[in-house]
Design a protein around this motif. Structure first.
Motif, PDB file in Angstrom:
ATOM      1  N   ALA B 152      54.665  22.844  53.665  1.00 21.94           N
ATOM      2  CA  ALA B 152      55.382  23.755  52.779  1.00 21.94           C
ATOM      3  C   ALA B 152      55.421  23.211  51.356  1.00 21.94           C
ATOM      4  O   ALA B 152      55.185  22.023  51.120  1.00 21.94           O
ATOM      5  CB  ALA B 152      56.799  23.986  53.289  1.00 21.94           C
ATOM      6  N   THR B 154      57.732  23.454  47.737  1.00 16.24           N
ATOM      7  CA  THR B 154      58.973  23.894  47.105  1.00 16.24           C
ATOM      8  C   THR B 154      58.675  24.183  45.640  1.00 16.24           C
ATOM      9  O   THR B 154      58.136  23.338  44.931  1.00 16.24           O
ATOM     10  CB  THR B 154      60.061  22.814  47.240  1.00 16.24           C
ATOM     11  OG1 THR B 154      60.160  22.477  48.633  1.00 16.24           O
ATOM     12  CG2 THR B 154      61.396  23.313  46.755  1.00 16.24           C
ATOM     13  N   GLU B 167      61.019  28.024  48.984  1.00 15.41           N
ATOM     14  CA  GLU B 167      60.134  27.201  49.784  1.00 15.41           C
ATOM     15  C   GLU B 167      59.082  28.114  50.391  1.00 15.41           C
ATOM     16  O   GLU B 167      59.406  29.154  50.969  1.00 15.41           O
ATOM     17  CB  GLU B 167      60.940  26.508  50.895  1.00 15.41           C
ATOM     18  CG  GLU B 167      60.141  25.444  51.614  1.00 15.41           C
ATOM     19  CD  GLU B 167      60.851  24.955  52.865  1.00 15.41           C
ATOM     20  OE1 GLU B 167      61.098  23.748  52.956  1.00 15.41           O
ATOM     21  OE2 GLU B 167      61.172  25.787  53.732  1.00 15.41           O
ATOM     22  N   LEU B 168      57.831  27.729  50.225  1.00 14.42           N
ATOM     23  CA  LEU B 168      56.725  28.577  50.665  1.00 14.42           C
ATOM     24  C   LEU B 168      55.920  27.863  51.745  1.00 14.42           C
ATOM     25  O   LEU B 168      55.616  26.674  51.620  1.00 14.42           O
ATOM     26  CB  LEU B 168      55.794  28.886  49.487  1.00 14.42           C
ATOM     27  CG  LEU B 168      56.447  29.374  48.186  1.00 14.42           C
ATOM     28  CD1 LEU B 168      55.395  29.499  47.092  1.00 14.42           C
ATOM     29  CD2 LEU B 168      57.157  30.702  48.407  1.00 14.42           C
ATOM     30  N   THR B 169      55.539  28.612  52.767  1.00 12.03           N
ATOM     31  CA  THR B 169      54.658  28.069  53.792  1.00 12.03           C
ATOM     32  C   THR B 169      53.242  27.995  53.213  1.00 12.03           C
ATOM     33  O   THR B 169      52.782  28.939  52.583  1.00 12.03           O
ATOM     34  CB  THR B 169      54.664  29.005  55.024  1.00 12.03           C
ATOM     35  OG1 THR B 169      56.006  29.170  55.442  1.00 12.03           O
ATOM     36  CG2 THR B 169      53.834  28.436  56.159  1.00 12.03           C
TER      37      THR B 169
END
Ligand SMILES: Cc1cc2nc3c(=O)[nH]c(=O)nc-3n(C[C@H](O)[C@H](O)[C@H](O)COP(=O)(O)OP(=O)(O)OC[C@H]3O[C@@H](n4cnc5c(N)ncnc54)[C@H](O)[C@@H]3O)c2cc1C
Ligand SMILES: Nc1ncnc2c1ncn2[C@@H]1O[C@H](COP(=O)(O)O)[C@@H](O)[C@H]1O
Lengths: 309, 249
Positions: B152, B154, B167-169
């Protein structure tokens, strides 16, 4: 023709940007529906229902919409898009974040930062930091527009549209909200303020910025802006930046203090009704667009001005 | 993780462009061109990720005429490892750029694509969001700060009221804002080294993308000029004029 306007709001109320973008949406000629997506956003939906020219308010509530993350919001809008010929959002950071995502999912080329609706398929927009104005005609079946709100007057109140709930779409689950730090201020919001006082690199420090710019702004009931140089140097927060790549404002009065007038700054304020420039360099480019220029030291002039108002 | 960076060749930010008097567009003859400033920030961020051991390879991509090679060379001199030029002399709109970048992303399988938030010529602010949509990836636009983890990312974003952190996968898309970093200047040795780094040439047809514009430019005009102002002699005169002449106080 029917238009869907994506509301800018803070759940408990509607942002002025929505009423301004509504004026652009109305000029497309069809019925306008407003989408309020949020969590606990009934009050914002009720406020939207009172805007003149709104036929219907769609209220979508889900935890996924609480912070307007682009991924779930775009899916929601795409799910509703079938019923609409145009989708409009104010060119706020929320609108700019989500609408291009919707546009790509619909295979539409978005028209960004519309400053005038020429016809339902033709729009004016600035390019090159506002140094040229382009008129474009969209050949896409649906029109997707973000609206530069400083170019449109706010729609009036007095409406009474129904509020209909719409089902939330599934959260794609690829993004999560962590935290936000949003400034709480008694001052008017920069985008909608009648008067803006902005400071530039000349302020020299955050302490000085606070000491000479803020009292003047407060005396005038003004919002505070800044040049990129002042923001980069930490004299002012990011969201005070006025310009091509910051906020675009068009208040009744704009005071530029210790700002040279780079094209990127002018792009964000040159449509203000009255511009005052204070700069010790008589040759500073800001004077070329100022209605009233005062050549001198801001550390003397700003306190004097604050004292005499 | 491989990082893809999109860099556009645009009119240098110091140039005050001229609108052609016949309304057909902007006069770009003999105008200084440079890498879009937000894309310099994108390259810088990728290089920092590589220096931190997070990124393993940096691929710079540009869509434009032959001269966009120079922009790619700049990216290579800043620290990108190799480059792809998708050559076309036509105007390519953000939607088509996003489709081409999607083709590159599918071939290269990066963990992260970094773009500028806005090209300073068209001021569209669309391409990154569109690319994210086409790939079905999350997006961290207007990035102020990045922190990359294993799975992930941020991203702290510059938003209207302040800052927002998401927060991105991974894989994900990031678009840069001004405060993300301060891009380095390419040093002479690195400029020399960059000459030996590979630039692969492609065409839009290689990716099966139709780049026909969806927007017809009807006309391009100069903005309305402001009437000339005056210089006032004192604070008292300024207050008087703002009250009694301009009526804004
Ligand atoms: C991609 C990109 C995007 C950008 N976007 C923006 C944007 O959105 N907004 C923006 O503002 N800029 C933007 N810029 C930056 C822009 O090019 C200028 O660098 C910036 O606007 C300069 O800020 P300034 O006028 O405060 O500083 P300077 O240009 O340094 O000017 C300071 C001025 O203060 C005057 N001065 C100094 N001391 C005093 C004193 N004691 N009293 C009175 N006057 C004094 C000087 O004469 C000078 O004119 C961008 C640049 C790039 C490359
Ligand atoms: N022709 C292009 N070639 C490479 N990257 C591009 C191109 N056009 C846009 N981009 C990328 O997309 C970003 C946003 O551009 P725009 O959406 O046009 O404002 C730019 O900062 C670049 O990173």
């Amino acid at each position: 023709m029917t238009t869907l306007l994506i509301a800018e709001h803070h759940d408990t109320g509607l942002s002025d940007a929505t009423a301004k973008a509504l004026s652009a949406a109305t000029q497309l000629g069809g019925e306008v529906h407003v989408l309020v997506a949020g969590e606990g956003a009934r009050a914002a939906a009720d406020a939207a229902a009172q805007l003149n020219g709104v036929a219907k308010v769609l209220l979508a509530e889900a935890p996924a919409y609480a912070h307007r993350l682009a991924e779930p919001l775009a899916d929601l809008i795409v799910g509703l898009a079938g019923a609409y010929d145009a989708i409009v959002a104010p060119a706020t950071t929320t609108g700019k974040n989500v609408l291009p995502r919707v546009a790509a999912l619909l295979d539409v080329m978005q028209v960004s930062d519309v400053t005038a609706v020429v016809a339902p398929d033709s729009f004016e927009r600035p390019i090159y930091a506002g140094n040229a104005i382009q008129t474009v005609r969209s050949s896409d079946a649906k029109k997707l527009l973000t609206v530069r709100v400083s170019a449109f007057a706010a729609a009036a109140g007095g409406g009474l549209a129904p509020v209909e709930p719409v089902a939330a779409s599934a959260d794609p689950g690829v993004s999560r909200f962590v935290e936000e730090s949003l400034a709480v201020s008694e001052r008017p919001e920069l985008g909608g303020a009648k008067i803006v006082v902005s400071g530039g690199r000349a302020l020299g420090s955050k302490e000085k910025f606070d000491e000479v710019v803020l009292p003047l702004a407060d005396k005038l009931g003004a919002a505070v802006g800044a040049s990129r140089a002042a923001v980069d140097a930490g004299y002012a927060p990011n969201d005070w930046q006025v310009g091509q790549t910051g906020k675009v404002v068009a208040p009744e009065l704009y005071v530029a203090a210790g700002i040279s007038g780079a094209i990127q700054h002018l792009a964000g304020m040159k449509d203000s009704r009255v511009i005052v420039a204070i700069n010790k360099d008589a040759e500073a480019p800001i004077f070329q667009i100022a209605d009233y220029g005062l050549v001198g030291d801001i550390f003397e002039i700003l306190p004097e001005l604050t004292g005499k108002l | 993780m491989k990082v893809l960076v999109a860099v556009k060749r645009v009119v240098d930010y110091n140039v005050k462009i001229r609108v052609k008097p016949d309304g057909t567009g902007v006069d770009l003859a003999n105008v200084k061109m440079s890498m879009n400033p937000f894309d310099e920030i994108a390259v810088e961020e990728a290089v920092r990720l590589k220096e931190a051991g997070t990124a393993t390879e940096i691929v710079a991509v540009s869509i434009g005429p032959q001269q966009a090679q120079e922009t790619l060379r700049t990216a290579l001199a800043m620290g990108a490892d190799r480059a792809i030029l998708i050559k076309t002399d036509e105007t390519v709109e953000p939607l088509a750029v996003a489709k081409l970048l999607k083709g590159v992303a599918e071939a290269e399988e990066p963990g992260l694509v970094i773009l500028g938030k806005q090209a300073i010529d068209d001021d569209a602010n669309q391409t990154g969001q569109m690319l994210a949509a086409l790939l079905g990836w999350p997006q961290g636009t207007f990035a102020f700060k990045l922190a990359a983890g294993e799975t992930a990312l941020t991203v702290t974003r510059e938003v209207d009221g302040g800052l927002q952190t998401v927060e991105l996968t991974l894989p994900a898309i990031v678009t840069t804002d001004l405060r993300l970093n301060e891009p380095r200047y390419a040093t002479l040795p690195n400029i020399m080294k960059a000459k030996k780094k590979p630039i692969e040439e492609k065409t839009p047809a290689d990716y099966g993308v139709d780049t026909t514009p969806r927007l017809t430019v009807v006309k391009t005009v100069e903005p309305q000029k402001r009437g000339g102002g005056i210089v006032v002699a004192s604070v008292d005169e300024l207050i008087d004029r703002l009250k009694n002449e301009a009526g804004v106080l």
